[in-house]
Design an enzyme around this catalytic site. Structure first.
Site, PDB file in Angstrom:
ATOM      1  N   PHE A 301       0.925  -1.289  -0.098  1.00 53.08           N
ATOM      2  CA  PHE A 301       0.085  -0.060   0.000  1.00 53.08           C
ATOM      3  C   PHE A 301       0.943   1.358  -0.026  1.00 53.08           C
ATOM      4  O   PHE A 301       1.827   1.143  -0.401  1.00 53.08           O
ATOM      5  CB  PHE A 301      -0.831   0.100   1.214  1.00 53.08           C
ATOM      6  CG  PHE A 301      -1.996  -1.081   0.980  1.00 53.08           C
ATOM      7  CD1 PHE A 301      -2.987  -1.100  -0.322  1.00 53.08           C
ATOM      8  CD2 PHE A 301      -2.312  -2.018   2.096  1.00 53.08           C
ATOM      9  CE1 PHE A 301      -3.472  -2.200  -0.289  1.00 53.08           C
ATOM     10  CE2 PHE A 301      -3.015  -2.997   1.575  1.00 53.08           C
ATOM     11  CZ  PHE A 301      -3.891  -3.118   0.866  1.00 53.08           C
ATOM     12  N   PHE A 381       0.712   6.206 -18.080  1.00 54.17           N
ATOM     13  CA  PHE A 381      -0.318   5.558 -18.599  1.00 54.17           C
ATOM     14  C   PHE A 381      -0.440   6.379 -19.944  1.00 54.17           C
ATOM     15  O   PHE A 381       0.007   7.433 -20.053  1.00 54.17           O
ATOM     16  CB  PHE A 381      -1.746   6.024 -17.899  1.00 54.17           C
ATOM     17  CG  PHE A 381      -1.828   5.045 -16.529  1.00 54.17           C
ATOM     18  CD1 PHE A 381      -2.796   4.132 -16.785  1.00 54.17           C
ATOM     19  CD2 PHE A 381      -0.877   4.757 -15.427  1.00 54.17           C
ATOM     20  CE1 PHE A 381      -3.034   3.165 -15.761  1.00 54.17           C
ATOM     21  CE2 PHE A 381      -1.121   3.907 -14.436  1.00 54.17           C
ATOM     22  CZ  PHE A 381      -2.271   3.122 -14.689  1.00 54.17           C
ATOM     23  N   TRP A 409       5.892  -0.713 -18.034  1.00 55.82           N
ATOM     24  CA  TRP A 409       4.526  -1.240 -18.447  1.00 55.82           C
ATOM     25  C   TRP A 409       4.755  -1.584 -19.869  1.00 55.82           C
ATOM     26  O   TRP A 409       4.345  -2.721 -20.588  1.00 55.82           O
ATOM     27  CB  TRP A 409       3.322  -0.755 -18.091  1.00 55.82           C
ATOM     28  CG  TRP A 409       2.015  -1.726 -18.180  1.00 55.82           C
ATOM     29  CD1 TRP A 409       1.494  -2.360 -17.119  1.00 55.82           C
ATOM     30  CD2 TRP A 409       1.205  -1.471 -19.392  1.00 55.82           C
ATOM     31  NE1 TRP A 409       0.609  -2.991 -17.990  1.00 55.82           N
ATOM     32  CE2 TRP A 409       0.449  -2.683 -18.911  1.00 55.82           C
ATOM     33  CE3 TRP A 409       1.393  -1.130 -20.613  1.00 55.82           C
ATOM     34  CZ2 TRP A 409      -0.637  -2.931 -19.940  1.00 55.82           C
ATOM     35  CZ3 TRP A 409       0.169  -1.310 -21.640  1.00 55.82           C
ATOM     36  CH2 TRP A 409      -0.721  -2.137 -21.370  1.00 55.82           C
TER      37      TRP A 409
END
Length: 556
Positions: A301, A381, A409
């Site tokens: 977290f 992203f 990614w």
């Protein structure tokens, strides 16, 4: 681009002996589970004592949101990036729990081109460690009730049995139960309950133990309940520690797997960070530090939970000294912290992003309190705009740190090369002066207040007299030196999961405190946090199935 599971299935995995060879682990030191995963034998680990340690890098994050942050993905990407620039690096991660896999988040093995494999195995059963922990925990539960049934010579007060059962699944209906119903032959009915396996004290013990002897000592120290005179009864009193150690013998050995780029990764242990201490095992981390020049690990977290416990519990107990910390943030999550709804995150909104950066700034300040140099990783992203990226970089610069755009990614190690070089620069030129947040001899309630005020920025802690009296009793019994393990929502610095950003002026209500004498910390349960989660309205399990070819679908 292909999905995570499609990328994982297309991976060209190397035999695990080849992965071990990258760290000079000989084949005979590996206990293979198939051709692509293995346990590192305890006898080999024992022979590593005396070797110098590599540099330990922590990857943490801002508070999690439904928009996604990518802490594990960044950990894998950074490890691959360090290997790409010629460093001998390994990763240390936690094992995924079946609860979240079938609950809300699905799998937990990274994403895109920054994954650990074999992905399905890691997410589902793996090498059986969690099953061994569950069995050892519930063996102790069975021995408690069996002892009471056969005369209770230890004079256990059945009203004061504190040891609950566990299972590695989210099941709210088991939080509070009545056991031993059905008549005389089934024992003495009493109130009991279940926690999820990752909240088990045995999970914490396995992750903090240094070897089998230390494991058995810690297991024996577990307090299972109290007599009528309030004196404690331990697992050792029940003669349970030996059998529990036998069940955990194989589970104590770290698991070795590989990334998509065939770099070594240790995956071992898996305590949650919102209800436990949130770090992989000490034995895996220490082993990696003896074998690699750089070890990248993550803590669960946001940094208010995972990083604080990594520093104040794991590093304190294991004598570890981290060299640097990476705080992962996404533009999407920061915009959500700035008030943007999830359906609008794809639109550029620099002002909301700047507002949400307060959450990132709070985490930067907090990690710096521990004397560890910081770099921010912007997990990219495709909807991120240049203006938004520059806004984060400018904000980070105002906080005295650098923010690096990471595209692991989509590109694997190529996308983290800049971050890897920055981490090396930090380690080599910005010497860490690590120190925990509080001293061992501080009173227990003062430790709770210190975390609440300095990390959560709360005004104070609200606790009933019964809680304070219990803490005083543990101090009188010799447990006052233990650190505190805060159990609270991961979504906010406060105990209100809906209070985003960087709130101040709030109170931290302490509902309950639990002594984990074997693990060596006090669990402080705050607000409405549950040690047995429930499933969401539409759990991931509804979409996980086998296709016509026997391939797993829906696990991501």
């Amino acid at each position: 681009m292909a999905s995570d599971i499609e990328i994982a299935r297309a991976a060209k995995m190397r035999p695990i002996t080849e992965i071990g060879a990258k760290l000079d682990i000989p084949p005979e030191a590996l206990e293979s589970y198939g051709s692509t995963k293995a346990k590192v034998k305890s006898s080999f680990i024992a022979g590593l004592n005396g070797r110098p340690d590599g540099k330990l890098i922590l990857v943490t994050a801002i508070n999690p949101t439904s928009a996604g942050e990518g802490k594990t993905t960044t950990t894998v990407g950074l490890g691959d990036g360090l290997n790409r620039i010629g460093k001998r690096a390994a990763m240390c991660l936690r094992e995924p729990s079946l609860g979240p896999c079938f609950g809300m988040k699905g799998g937990a093995a990274g994403g895109g081109h920054a994954q650990v494999v074999p992905m399905e195995d890691i997410n589902l059963h793996f090498t059986g460690d969690f099953h061994a922990i569950t069995s050892a925990h519930n063996l102790l539960s069975a021995l408690i009730d069996n002892h009471i049934y056969w005369g209770n010579t230890l004079e256990i007060d059945v009203r004061r049995v504190t040891w609950r059962r566990v299972m590695d699944m989210n099941d709210r209906s088991l939080r509070e139960i009545v056991s031993s119903l059905g008549g005389v032959a089934n024992g003495f009915p009493r109130e009991a309950g279940f926690d999820i396996t990752v909240a088990s004290e045995i999970m914490a013990i396995l992750c903090l133990a240094t070897d089998l002897a230390d494991l058995q000592e810690r297991l024996g120290n577990i307090i299972i309940g109290y007599r009528r005179d309030r004196s404690a009864i331990t697992a050792r009193d029940l003669e349970a520690d030996g059998a529990m150690t036998v069940l955990l013998k194989e589970a104590m050995q770290p698991n070795l797997v590989q990334t998509l780029e065939n770099n070594p990764a240790f995956i071992h242990g898996g305590p949650f960070a919102n209800i436990a201490h949130g770090c992989n095992s000490v034995i895996a981390t220490r082993t990696a530090l003896k074998l690699a020049d750089y070890v990248v690990t993550e803590a669960g977290f946001g940094a208010d939970l995972g990083a604080e416990k990594f520093f104040d519990i794991k590093c304190r107990k294991a004598g570890l000294s981290p060299a640097a910390a990476v705080i992962v943030a996404t533009i999407r999550a920061l915009k959500m912290n700035g008030g943007v709804g999830k359906d609008e995150l794809g639109e550029e909104n620099v002002e909301a992003l700047k507002k949400g950066c307060a959450n990132l700034g709070r985490h930067i300040e907090n990690v710096k309190q521990f004397g560890v140099p910081v770099v921010v990783a912007i997990n990219h992203f495709v909807t991120d705009t240049d203006a938004e990226v520059e806004a984060i970089k400018a904000y980070a610069a105002e906080q005295g740190v650098e923010a690096v755009l990471c595209q692991h990614w989509a590109k694997g190690s190529e996308g983290t090369e800049e971050l890897a070089r920055k981490v090396v620069e930090l380690v080599e030129h910005d010497s860490a002066q690590f120190a925990p947040l509080y001293e061992d001899d501080m009173p227990l309630f003062a430790k709770i207040q210190t975390v609440a005020r300095r990390i959560y920025r709360a005004d104070d802690v609200a606790a009933d007299k019964s809680v304070r009296d219990q803490l005083h009793k543990w101090e009188a019994d010799g447990f006052g030196h233990l650190p505190v393990c805060m159990a609270k929502t991961q979504y906010s610095f406060s105990t209100d999961p809906n209070l985003r950003g960087a709130p101040t002026g709030h109170m931290v209500p302490v509902r309950e405190v639990r002594l984990s004498a074997g693990a060596g910390f006090i669990v402080v349960i705050c607000g409405e946090i549950m040690t047995m989660p429930g499933l969401p309205k539409v759990p991931s399990a509804n979409h996980i199935r086998l296709d016509a070819d026997g391939q797993i679908e829906g696990l991501f």
